[in-house]
Design a protein around this motif. Structure first.
Motif, PDB file in Angstrom:
ATOM      1  N   ASP A  74       0.863  -1.182   0.000  1.00 29.94           N
ATOM      2  CA  ASP A  74       0.000   0.000   0.000  1.00 29.94           C
ATOM      3  C   ASP A  74       0.896   1.227   0.000  1.00 29.94           C
ATOM      4  OD1 ASP A  74      -1.816   1.998   0.317  1.00 29.94           O
ATOM      5  OD2 ASP A  74      -2.459   1.436   2.330  1.00 29.94           O
ATOM      6  N   ASN A  75       0.874   1.983  -1.124  1.00 28.58           N
ATOM      7  CA  ASN A  75       1.735   3.152  -1.224  1.00 28.58           C
ATOM      8  C   ASN A  75       1.459   4.176  -0.124  1.00 28.58           C
ATOM      9  OD1 ASN A  75       3.161   2.279  -3.432  1.00 28.58           O
ATOM     10  ND2 ASN A  75       1.708   3.097  -4.900  1.00 28.58           N
ATOM     11  N   GLY A  76       0.219   4.174   0.398  1.00 30.11           N
ATOM     12  CA  GLY A  76      -0.122   5.115   1.456  1.00 30.11           C
ATOM     13  C   GLY A  76       0.625   4.851   2.747  1.00 30.11           C
ATOM     14  N   GLY A  77       1.147   3.621   2.899  1.00 33.07           N
ATOM     15  CA  GLY A  77       1.859   3.279   4.130  1.00 33.07           C
ATOM     16  C   GLY A  77       3.349   3.520   4.065  1.00 33.07           C
ATOM     17  N   VAL A  78       3.839   4.096   2.964  1.00 26.41           N
ATOM     18  CA  VAL A  78       5.270   4.321   2.797  1.00 26.41           C
ATOM     19  C   VAL A  78       5.640   5.685   3.358  1.00 26.41           C
ATOM     20  CG1 VAL A  78       7.156   4.475   1.151  1.00 26.41           C
ATOM     21  CG2 VAL A  78       5.274   2.889   0.730  1.00 26.41           C
ATOM     22  N   ASP A  79       6.556   5.697   4.312  1.00 27.79           N
ATOM     23  CA  ASP A  79       7.043   6.940   4.904  1.00 27.79           C
ATOM     24  C   ASP A  79       8.417   7.245   4.313  1.00 27.79           C
ATOM     25  OD1 ASP A  79       7.986   9.008   6.469  1.00 27.79           O
ATOM     26  OD2 ASP A  79       7.120   8.236   8.316  1.00 27.79           O
ATOM     27  N   SER A  80       8.428   8.085   3.281  1.00 26.20           N
ATOM     28  CA  SER A  80       9.677   8.368   2.566  1.00 26.20           C
ATOM     29  C   SER A  80      10.708   9.053   3.452  1.00 26.20           C
ATOM     30  CB  SER A  80       9.390   9.230   1.335  1.00 26.20           C
ATOM     31  OG  SER A  80       8.579   8.533   0.415  1.00 26.20           O
ATOM     32  N   LYS A  81      10.253   9.910   4.367  1.00 23.46           N
ATOM     33  CA  LYS A  81      11.198  10.590   5.247  1.00 23.46           C
ATOM     34  C   LYS A  81      11.907   9.594   6.152  1.00 23.46           C
ATOM     35  CE  LYS A  81       8.811  15.052   5.332  1.00 23.46           C
ATOM     36  NZ  LYS A  81       8.135  16.063   6.188  1.00 23.46           N
ATOM     37  N   LYS A  82      11.142   8.631   6.658  1.00 23.85           N
ATOM     38  CA  LYS A  82      11.733   7.614   7.525  1.00 23.85           C
ATOM     39  C   LYS A  82      12.710   6.739   6.725  1.00 23.85           C
ATOM     40  CE  LYS A  82       9.038   5.619  10.566  1.00 23.85           C
ATOM     41  NZ  LYS A  82       8.053   4.672  11.167  1.00 23.85           N
ATOM     42  N   LEU A  83      12.346   6.440   5.477  1.00 19.52           N
ATOM     43  CA  LEU A  83      13.234   5.644   4.622  1.00 19.52           C
ATOM     44  C   LEU A  83      14.531   6.389   4.352  1.00 19.52           C
ATOM     45  CD1 LEU A  83      10.640   4.274   2.043  1.00 19.52           C
ATOM     46  CD2 LEU A  83      11.912   2.922   3.699  1.00 19.52           C
ATOM     47  N   ALA A  84      14.422   7.687   4.104  1.00 15.10           N
ATOM     48  CA  ALA A  84      15.614   8.482   3.801  1.00 15.10           C
ATOM     49  C   ALA A  84      16.597   8.483   4.972  1.00 15.10           C
ATOM     50  CB  ALA A  84      15.210   9.910   3.450  1.00 15.10           C
ATOM     51  N   ARG A  85      16.071   8.374   6.204  1.00 18.20           N
ATOM     52  CA  ARG A  85      16.952   8.372   7.379  1.00 18.20           C
ATOM     53  C   ARG A  85      17.748   7.076   7.522  1.00 18.20           C
ATOM     54  NH1 ARG A  85      12.469  11.220   9.786  1.00 18.20           N
ATOM     55  NH2 ARG A  85      11.675   9.302  10.751  1.00 18.20           N
ATOM     56  N   LEU A  86      17.377   6.065   6.749  1.00 17.75           N
ATOM     57  CA  LEU A  86      18.117   4.800   6.809  1.00 17.75           C
ATOM     58  C   LEU A  86      19.513   4.924   6.228  1.00 17.75           C
ATOM     59  CD1 LEU A  86      15.410   2.165   5.769  1.00 17.75           C
ATOM     60  CD2 LEU A  86      16.306   2.609   8.054  1.00 17.75           C
ATOM     61  N   THR A  87      19.777   5.997   5.478  1.00 20.44           N
ATOM     62  CA  THR A  87      21.105   6.169   4.886  1.00 20.44           C
ATOM     63  C   THR A  87      22.188   6.314   5.948  1.00 20.44           C
ATOM     64  OG1 THR A  87      20.777   8.558   4.723  1.00 20.44           O
ATOM     65  CG2 THR A  87      20.147   7.219   2.822  1.00 20.44           C
TER      66      THR A  87
END
Length: 749
Positions: A414-427
């Motif tokens: 579900d694309n609505g459940g994707v938190d891009s900001k949280k993903l970006a912090r994985l770097t």
């Protein structure tokens, strides 16, 4: 007789019933003329459709009708006036019903007393209505017939709608249960989905138990419960049966035993016993007992039986999964799903789910270096801690998989459940190993799968890996790939996939021959073989599109061998027609350095018995000079065997006089970029370069060819400088072998 005249026979019965009776067909009249409302009621009085009477309810405005339609879905036909509170109120209501309410089943019959306000042809084109009648022209018989046919149409559409909704419930339920990979979560989900499919209320309940062959039914282990059974705190079936609050002990036990003995689903008043066996896999059987306050309707039993097929497959797949998945689908270090699991999961998604999904790849930086410097134990602990952190931080991910030593993938359905900001912090993620905080650096790529519906699962994962590699090469830490980017990557993957297929075809990949001409006398003195790709549907794929992909994927070496084979075949065919001319073909540096390439060329020449001097190999100047110390001895070996060598695109690479003097080549091909200057504004510079290359060729005894000649001006300029041999569109475009032979026979001999 018109409907309006019917009022004269019965004006007393003016009240139209408003009750909702499911044994009747409900027709809604939307009309601000109470006199005409009475007319309609009289016209439809006593009407029956398929043995059920027609009930007419009324609304005096479009606004009132909207309220009625939003609160009930059993209205089959709407008799709708156009002009009410506004001149187009009826037409606006049509848009509201179809577009806002999304009701496409209800039949709409437009009735107007002012046809000039809404011309018939315009209305039928612009609005989703079923019939259009003028009030004064409509007879009772016409109205009754029209309502009858539209009620039947609504009934058929509603049955289809309900069937589709039931099917969607089964599809959704089946998809939910198949995503579960352990017995506890699987059975809990099964109970939840059964409750949805047949509508088990809170006073009902479901229990699932695992039965072993060496134990009695009462000793079966309870795996999951729902509804009223949740209060029992049961570990075994007997704990439920012996609970004082459970009064149907004997009835349920009898039904369960019947199902167990018959190995079939059994149904009684208020209870259902569902039987599932995986004995052929793990010697297990499962029982599900469903209690409902009322006896299940036949349609509920049918739905349940269909769903049970998926439940049975789920139990069986779970048993097989538990036996094989640890080896085939799990990473043993992390006990996490691996690439095989991810590809299988993606391949099982329907198109709609896939198009709404997102795949995220996390590429841990410096993995190999860290493993070498700090050891395997440390890198295992690091990856394990990082994986656990992802599980904790992204609970809504459908899966978190390890697809390579240093790559983890997160799948979101579900694309609505994707938190891009949280993903970006994985770097730059901080984790704890043995009580000490460490920082894991990574490259993260987020990719929507909207453009991947028609792709194979393996191609989708590879596309994501290419996307992350692209991010890493650009020295970025995080990228959110848009539709265009992923579409381009997917397109390259598609070309690569099709190219694999073309390699096995004898007709898709072929060569075209472009002639080399003596400009002084117009004679044909040679040809160049150029690769061409013609797909089965007749589409030609330009080399500029597939050659770079072939080079990047390693397929170019196989393409070189195909071109070699077809070039020798072309030389044989030309010789049979009296055209004994050398034919050149391009070879990549990688293939030239292949240990078996020279042997392949020699064997092909020996098999054909053609004169080696008729075969010419072309290699670009850049490749020849970059790997000079490796390539030149190979070229010398080929030259000693009588094969000619051309240096393609000469003048654009890294030549030095020291190398030129010892270069094992027979011909220099002047690059077309210099030839084109001869007909442009920078003619003097073009002439200077062309003269220099010609002097160099003459000084070191090379033949020289000008390529890319496209005009008479360029031809004359080259001849003035002293060039004799050339090729280009001015003389002829590349041609298939049969056409080339016909063309060559007409040339001066």
């Amino acid at each position: 007789m018109s409907i309006r005249r019917l009022v004269e026979f019965d004006k007393a019965n003016s009240q139209i019933g408003q009750s909702h009776n499911q044994t009747c067909w409900t027709v809604l009249s939307v009309e601000d003329d109470t006199f005409y409302q009475q007319t309609l009621r009289l016209a439809l009085k006593g009407l029956q459709v398929n043995g059920k009477s027609v009930e007419l309810i009324s609304a005096s405005s479009a606004a009132e009708a909207s309220l009625i339609l939003s609160s009930r879905d059993d209205i089959s036909v709407i008799l709708l006036d156009v002009v009410m509170e506004t001149d187009d109120a009826g037409l606006r209501l049509v848009d509201t019903i179809r577009s806002i309410m999304g009701n496409n089943r209800v039949r709409i019959i437009l009735l107007t007393g002012q046809p000039g306000m809404a011309p018939h042809e315009d209305v039928m084109k612009q609005y989703d209505i079923d019939e259009y009648w003028i009030k004064t022209d409509t007879t009772e018989a016409q109205l009754r017939s029209s309502v009858t046919s539209n009620v039947r149409t609504w009934h058929y559409l509603t049955e289809l709608y309900n069937a589709k909704r039931s099917l969607q419930m089964l599809v959704d339920a089946s998809r939910v249960i198949t995503s579960k990979r352990d017995i506890k979560s699987f059975t809990r989900t099964v109970l939840s989905e059964i409750a949805k499919v047949i509508g088990v209320p809170s006073e009902g309940g479901i229990v699932c138990a695992h039965h072993s062959a060496n134990k009695s039914l009462k000793e079966s282990e309870v795996i999951a419960v729902s509804g009223r059974f949740q209060v029992h705190q049961a570990n075994l079936v007997q704990d439920i049966l012996e609970n004082p609050d459970f009064r149907e002990k004997s009835e349920v036990l009898s039904l369960l035993e019947k199902a167990m003995l018959s190995r079939e689903h059994c149904f009684s008043k208020g209870f259902s016993a569902l039987y599932f066996s995986t004995e052929d896999v793990d010697k297990r059987a499962y029982m599900i007992c469903v209690q409902t306050p009322n006896t299940l309707l036949p349609e509920h039993i049918t739905l349940l039986k269909v769903f049970c097929e998926n439940i049975h497959n789920g139990f069986k797949n779970l048993a097989l999964f538990n036996r094989l998945s640890q080896l085939a689908y799990y990473d043993l270090e992390l006990n996490a799903p691996n690439r095989n699991w991810l590809e299988r999961e993606i391949s099982q998604l329907d198109d709609e789910t896939l198009s709404n999904s997102t795949l995220v790849l996390v590429d841990v930086k410096n993995y190999a270096e860290t493993a070498v410097m700090l050891g395997k134990r440390y890198i295992r602990s690091l990856i394990h801690s990082f994986y656990e952190a992802l599980l904790s931080e992204f609970p809504h991910a459908s899966a978190i998989c390890r697809i390579d030593d240093n790559q983890l993938a997160l799948l979101f359905l579900d694309n609505g459940g994707v938190d891009s900001k949280k993903l970006a912090r994985l770097t730059e993620k901080k984790i704890v190993i043995d009580g000490v905080q460490h920082t894991v650096l990574s490259t993260v790529g987020e990719m929507s799968l909207k453009q991947s519906v028609d792709c194979e699962a393996s191609e989708i994962v590879t596309t994501a890996q290419i996307a992350v590699a692209s991010t890493r090469e650009k020295k970025l830490n995080y990228s959110n790939f848009d539709v265009k980017t992923t579409g381009e990557i997917a397109q390259r993957q598609l070309i690569l996939h099709e190219l694999y297929s073309a390699m096995t075809s004898t007709s898709e990949l072929d060569i075209a021959l472009q002639p080399k001409i003596n400009m002084k006398n117009g004679k044909l003195i040679g040809a160049e073989a150029l690769i061409r790709w013609l797909k089965p549907d007749g589409t030609a794929v330009p080399p500029v599109k597939f050659i770079p992909i072939a080079e990047a994927s390693g397929l170019i070496n196989k393409i070189d061998l195909i071109v070699l084979e077809k070039t020798i075949t072309a030389i044989e065919a030309l010789s049979q027609h009296g055209l004994s001319i050398p034919v050149s073909f391009n070879v990549t540096c990688g293939e030239l350095q292949n240990d078996g390439f020279v042997e392949e060329v020699v064997n092909s020449l020996n098999s054909s018995k053609i004169d080696p001097s008729l075969l010419e190999i072309e290699i670009t100047e850049t490749q020849a000079m970059e790997d000079y110390t490796i390539v030149n001895p190979i070229l010398k070996n080929l030259r000693q065997r009588g094969i000619k060598i051309s240096i393609d695109d000469f003048g654009t690479g890294y030549s030095s006089l020291a190398h030129i003097t010892d270069l094992a080549a027979t011909t220099l091909k002047l690059d077309k970029s210099f030839v084109s200057k001869l007909s442009g504004e920078d003619k003097e510079a073009g002439v200077a370069v062309c003269e220099m290359v010609l002097r160099l060729a003459n000084r070191f005894d090379f033949d020289v060819i000008a390529e890319g000649v496209e005009s008479e001006i360029e031809r004359l300029a080259l001849m003035d400088i002293g060039y004799e041999i050339a090729q280009g569109f001015y003389f002829a475009k590349p041609m298939a072998l049969p056409k080339f032979i016909d063309w060559a026979k007409k040339r001066p001999q």
